[in-house]
Design a protein around this motif. Structure first.
Motif, mmCIF file in Angstrom:
data_model
loop_
_atom_site.group_PDB
_atom_site.id
_atom_site.type_symbol
_atom_site.label_atom_id
_atom_site.label_comp_id
_atom_site.label_asym_id
_atom_site.label_seq_id
_atom_site.Cartn_x
_atom_site.Cartn_y
_atom_site.Cartn_z
ATOM 1 N N THR A 162 0.830 -1.207 0.000
ATOM 2 C CA THR A 162 0.000 0.000 0.000
ATOM 3 C C THR A 162 0.862 1.254 0.000
ATOM 4 O OG1 THR A 162 -1.691 -1.196 1.263
ATOM 5 C CG2 THR A 162 -1.866 1.200 1.184
ATOM 6 N N ALA A 163 1.880 1.277 0.853
ATOM 7 C CA ALA A 163 2.750 2.442 0.947
ATOM 8 C C ALA A 163 3.539 2.653 -0.344
ATOM 9 C CB ALA A 163 3.703 2.294 2.133
ATOM 10 N N ALA A 164 4.029 1.568 -0.935
ATOM 11 C CA ALA A 164 4.805 1.688 -2.172
ATOM 12 C C ALA A 164 3.933 2.183 -3.316
ATOM 13 C CB ALA A 164 5.422 0.336 -2.521
ATOM 14 N N ALA A 165 2.720 1.658 -3.412
ATOM 15 C CA ALA A 165 1.818 2.093 -4.465
ATOM 16 C C ALA A 165 1.402 3.550 -4.278
ATOM 17 C CB ALA A 165 0.589 1.195 -4.504
ATOM 18 N N ASP A 166 1.166 3.939 -3.033
ATOM 19 C CA ASP A 166 0.789 5.327 -2.752
ATOM 20 C C ASP A 166 1.913 6.281 -3.122
ATOM 21 O OD1 ASP A 166 -1.033 7.323 -1.476
ATOM 22 O OD2 ASP A 166 0.666 7.520 -0.104
ATOM 23 N N ALA A 167 3.162 5.877 -2.850
ATOM 24 C CA ALA A 167 4.304 6.728 -3.172
ATOM 25 C C ALA A 167 4.521 6.819 -4.681
ATOM 26 C CB ALA A 167 5.565 6.181 -2.497
ATOM 27 N N ALA A 168 4.214 5.742 -5.396
ATOM 28 C CA ALA A 168 4.509 5.699 -6.825
ATOM 29 C C ALA A 168 3.411 6.285 -7.699
ATOM 30 C CB ALA A 168 4.779 4.258 -7.251
ATOM 31 N N ARG A 169 2.173 6.284 -7.220
ATOM 32 C CA ARG A 169 1.068 6.647 -8.111
ATOM 33 C C ARG A 169 1.095 8.109 -8.549
ATOM 34 N NH1 ARG A 169 -4.515 7.545 -4.867
ATOM 35 N NH2 ARG A 169 -3.705 8.380 -2.924
ATOM 36 N N ALA A 170 1.727 8.968 -7.761
ATOM 37 C CA ALA A 170 1.774 10.385 -8.130
ATOM 38 C C ALA A 170 2.694 10.636 -9.312
ATOM 39 C CB ALA A 170 2.214 11.220 -6.934
ATOM 40 N N THR A 171 3.688 9.781 -9.496
ATOM 41 C CA THR A 171 4.671 10.005 -10.559
ATOM 42 C C THR A 171 4.608 8.952 -11.654
ATOM 43 O OG1 THR A 171 6.331 8.767 -9.268
ATOM 44 C CG2 THR A 171 6.261 11.169 -8.990
ATOM 45 N N ASP A 172 3.949 7.834 -11.407
ATOM 46 C CA ASP A 172 3.874 6.778 -12.416
ATOM 47 C C ASP A 172 2.440 6.674 -12.943
ATOM 48 O OD1 ASP A 172 3.466 3.952 -13.464
ATOM 49 O OD2 ASP A 172 5.631 3.974 -13.131
ATOM 50 N N PRO A 173 2.206 7.019 -14.199
ATOM 51 C CA PRO A 173 0.843 7.023 -14.746
ATOM 52 C C PRO A 173 0.162 5.662 -14.687
ATOM 53 C CG PRO A 173 2.345 8.215 -16.190
ATOM 54 C CD PRO A 173 3.197 7.528 -15.168
ATOM 55 N N GLU A 174 0.921 4.585 -14.893
ATOM 56 C CA GLU A 174 0.297 3.265 -14.922
ATOM 57 C C GLU A 174 -0.186 2.850 -13.540
ATOM 58 O OE1 GLU A 174 1.118 -1.064 -17.055
ATOM 59 O OE2 GLU A 174 2.691 0.466 -16.991
ATOM 60 N N ILE A 175 0.615 3.103 -12.528
ATOM 61 C CA ILE A 175 0.191 2.782 -11.166
ATOM 62 C C ILE A 175 -0.954 3.702 -10.749
ATOM 63 C CG2 ILE A 175 0.912 2.767 -8.739
ATOM 64 C CD1 ILE A 175 3.676 1.889 -9.705
ATOM 65 N N GLY A 176 -0.861 4.973 -11.127
ATOM 66 C CA GLY A 176 -1.949 5.902 -10.839
ATOM 67 C C GLY A 176 -3.241 5.486 -11.509
ATOM 68 N N ALA A 177 -3.140 4.968 -12.732
ATOM 69 C CA ALA A 177 -4.335 4.542 -13.461
ATOM 70 C C ALA A 177 -4.981 3.331 -12.811
ATOM 71 C CB ALA A 177 -3.976 4.228 -14.915
ATOM 72 N N LEU A 178 -4.157 2.386 -12.347
ATOM 73 C CA LEU A 178 -4.715 1.214 -11.675
ATOM 74 C C LEU A 178 -5.415 1.619 -10.387
ATOM 75 C CD1 LEU A 178 -5.198 -1.766 -11.209
ATOM 76 C CD2 LEU A 178 -2.869 -1.963 -10.285
ATOM 77 N N TRP A 179 -4.771 2.492 -9.619
ATOM 78 C CA TRP A 179 -5.385 2.962 -8.374
ATOM 79 C C TRP A 179 -6.729 3.638 -8.672
ATOM 80 C CZ3 TRP A 179 -2.350 2.849 -3.637
ATOM 81 C CH2 TRP A 179 -3.053 3.324 -2.515
#
Length: 210
Positions: A115-132
């Motif tokens: 959860t913490a890794a995804a939260d940190a990455a979603r602001a800068t990574d479009p693919e992770i942000g899109a999944l979230w």
């Protein structure tokens, strides 16, 4: 030391593809609890899973792909824990919504590093942000349908459009739980989290009298 006839010359069993993929994911989650994704190398993941670097790329295109798979699996775990949508009016709204909140706390809380890794990455990574965003949208749609059904049955109070209300409540729950899992202030105490969120949800959906 003697060797039995049954074991003599037996070749060790080789892990299946599913086992190798699971080993990569387990290694990634373990390492994420120790350091951020940016400090984890492909070699770390391959070595921890007991495979070579070329073999790693047979299963994942890179570290981000591993994190996407981990996040997807945690979300599926939460969805499996949520009780099926009951008919409206819901006989015990407090118990139903408590189960929903507890399912999310249990799934994402059991995988805080993911959860913490995804939260940190979603602001800068479009693919992770899109999944979230897709995950959140699915949960908003589900809750909006429940609120609309409860209103139609005369159980829930009138108010903002159901989808707007579901969006606001989902964002509140997501941010509150993420703050708990990442240690960011301000943060609700874990012992009070479910009761506090439940109070807000019931008041918003069913009215202050709830």
């Amino acid at each position: 030391m003697t060797t039995s006839r049954a074991s003599r010359g037996r070749r060790p069993s080789r892990p299946s593809g599913d086992e190798r993929e699971a080993a990569i994911l387990a290694t990634a989650e373990r390492l994420l609890a120790e350091r951020p994704l940016t400090e984890i190398s492909i070699e770390d993941l391959a070595s921890g899973a007991g495979i070579s670097r070329p073999t790693f790329y047979f299963y994942f295109s890179g570290k981000k792909d591993v994190l996407l798979s981990l996040l997807d699996r945690v979300a599926e775990e939460a969805d499996r824990a949520i009780v099926p949508r009951p008919p409206s009016p819901i006989a015990d709204p407090a118990a139903f919504w408590r189960d929903v909140l507890t399912a999310f706390l249990g799934a994402f809380g059991s995988h805080r590093a993911v959860t913490a890794a995804a939260d940190a990455a979603r602001a800068t990574d479009p693919e992770i942000g899109a999944l979230w965003s897709r995950l959140m949208t699915g949960w908003v749609d589900r809750d909006a349908a429940i609120i609309e059904a409860e209103r139609a049955a005369g159980a829930a109070a009138d108010g903002p459009p159901a989808r707007d209300l579901a969006t606001a409540l989902s964002l509140m729950v997501e941010r509150s739980m993420t703050a708990l899992f990442t240690g960011r202030e301000p943060v609700l105490d874990q012992d009070d989290l479910i009761d506090t969120l439940l109070h807000v949800v019931l008041s918003a959906v069913y009215g202050p009298a709830a």
